[in-house]
Design a protein around this motif. Structure first.
Motif, PDB file in Angstrom:
ATOM      1  N   TRP A   5      51.385  54.576  34.089  1.00 10.25           N
ATOM      2  CA  TRP A   5      51.570  53.175  33.696  1.00 10.25           C
ATOM      3  C   TRP A   5      52.305  52.491  34.837  1.00 10.25           C
ATOM      4  O   TRP A   5      53.368  52.935  35.273  1.00 10.25           O
ATOM      5  CB  TRP A   5      52.382  53.061  32.412  1.00 10.25           C
ATOM      6  N   CYS A  27      48.248  60.759  33.171  1.00 12.15           N
ATOM      7  CA  CYS A  27      48.238  59.326  32.893  1.00 12.15           C
ATOM      8  C   CYS A  27      49.341  58.623  33.683  1.00 12.15           C
ATOM      9  O   CYS A  27      50.367  59.237  34.022  1.00 12.15           O
ATOM     10  CB  CYS A  27      48.460  59.057  31.401  1.00 12.15           C
ATOM     11  N   CYS A  54      43.895  58.300  28.446  1.00 10.95           N
ATOM     12  CA  CYS A  54      44.965  57.591  29.163  1.00 10.95           C
ATOM     13  C   CYS A  54      44.843  56.078  29.038  1.00 10.95           C
ATOM     14  O   CYS A  54      45.856  55.362  29.134  1.00 10.95           O
ATOM     15  CB  CYS A  54      44.958  57.982  30.638  1.00 10.95           C
ATOM     16  N   ASP A  55      43.624  55.586  28.828  1.00 12.57           N
ATOM     17  CA  ASP A  55      43.418  54.149  28.726  1.00 12.57           C
ATOM     18  C   ASP A  55      44.066  53.627  27.444  1.00 12.57           C
ATOM     19  O   ASP A  55      43.570  53.840  26.342  1.00 12.57           O
ATOM     20  CB  ASP A  55      41.925  53.825  28.733  1.00 12.57           C
ATOM     21  N   TYR A 106      54.668  58.317  34.751  1.00 12.64           N
ATOM     22  CA  TYR A 106      53.598  59.301  34.615  1.00 12.64           C
ATOM     23  C   TYR A 106      53.837  60.186  33.402  1.00 12.64           C
ATOM     24  O   TYR A 106      54.975  60.479  33.036  1.00 12.64           O
ATOM     25  CB  TYR A 106      53.499  60.167  35.878  1.00 12.64           C
ATOM     26  N   SER A 120      48.231  51.691  30.085  1.00 12.38           N
ATOM     27  CA  SER A 120      48.209  52.857  30.963  1.00 12.38           C
ATOM     28  C   SER A 120      46.765  53.210  31.317  1.00 12.38           C
ATOM     29  O   SER A 120      45.813  52.700  30.714  1.00 12.38           O
ATOM     30  CB  SER A 120      48.887  54.038  30.282  1.00 12.38           C
ATOM     31  N   SER A 121      46.606  54.104  32.294  1.00 15.54           N
ATOM     32  CA  SER A 121      45.281  54.552  32.710  1.00 15.54           C
ATOM     33  C   SER A 121      45.398  55.943  33.297  1.00 15.54           C
ATOM     34  O   SER A 121      46.505  56.469  33.493  1.00 15.54           O
ATOM     35  CB  SER A 121      44.675  53.592  33.741  1.00 15.54           C
ATOM     36  N   LEU A 122      44.241  56.558  33.575  1.00 16.37           N
ATOM     37  CA  LEU A 122      44.251  57.817  34.299  1.00 16.37           C
ATOM     38  C   LEU A 122      44.862  57.556  35.678  1.00 16.37           C
ATOM     39  O   LEU A 122      44.529  56.566  36.342  1.00 16.37           O
ATOM     40  CB  LEU A 122      42.823  58.354  34.424  1.00 16.37           C
TER      41      LEU A 122
END
Length: 202
Positions: free
Chosen positions: A172, A170, A67-68, A50, A78-80
């Protein structure tokens, strides 16, 4: 030879052997090695790492974009962050959270329910009391509240207006992560004993 039955001689016995096999199965667990991303904090409970990018306040859609692909590590973007459990939420809040500093997370309203940024149903049950509100425009999910007086548990979730200016959280996560898996070992022990029902003396 024929002899007197009263004579004293050594005896010879015969009997059948009974072979018994005992099988023992032992199950243990093995822990996977973690994958660490520099400057990100990993939670062993999910295997995910995170990051709350410093100095950025934005609306929910901008947080999704930030975050994307913020990192693309080992072929995974990674993403939100999708916060699903209390343990995960408390972990993140312990190192990133503070009172009255909400953080966008990866879920939003879709009709009468909430879904994640990946399109899956959002299973979290760690909402603040009274949340989510059935209020028009409060369609995006944040961790924590804007009011310091009310934000008594910064790890809990609430629905907020998607245009609000919060920081982004974010995450991953590696594919197919498992913290432990079972390992089974089987051993067999063989013993031979005399069958008393077949013993004979000659």
């Amino acid at each position: 030879i024929d002899t007197d039955c009263q004579n004293q001689y050594p005896s010879v016995c015969s009997f059948d052997l009974v072979v018994t096999t005992t099988t023992t199965t032992v199950t243990s667990t093995t822990t996977t090695p973690g994958i660490n991303i520099p400057n990100w904090t990993r939670f062993d409970g999910t295997g995910c790492s995170y990051l709350q990018p410093a100095g950025h306040r934005m609306d929910w859609n901008a947080a999704v974009s930030l975050c994307d692909g913020f990192v693309n590590f080992a072929g995974k973007r990674s993403s939100l962050a999708v916060i699903e459990t209390e343990a995960e939420a408390r972990f993140v809040a312990a190192f990133e959270g503070q009172e009255a500093n909400p953080r966008w997370v990866g879920a939003h309203r879709n009709g009468s329910s909430f879904v994640t940024v990946h399109g899956a149903p959002f299973p979290s049950n760690i909402w603040y009391p009274g949340e989510p509100e059935d209020q028009a425009g409060n369609d995006c999910v944040a961790m924590g509240l804007s009011s310091k007086k009310e934000d008594t548990d910064p790890w809990k979730l609430n629905d907020a207006a998607c245009g609000s200016q919060f920081t982004a959280l974010c995450e991953w996560c590696p594919d197919g992560f498992a913290t432990t898996w079972p390992t089974t070992a089987t051993t067999a022990t063989t013993a031979m004993t005399r069958d008393p029902t077949t013993a004979a003396e000659s």
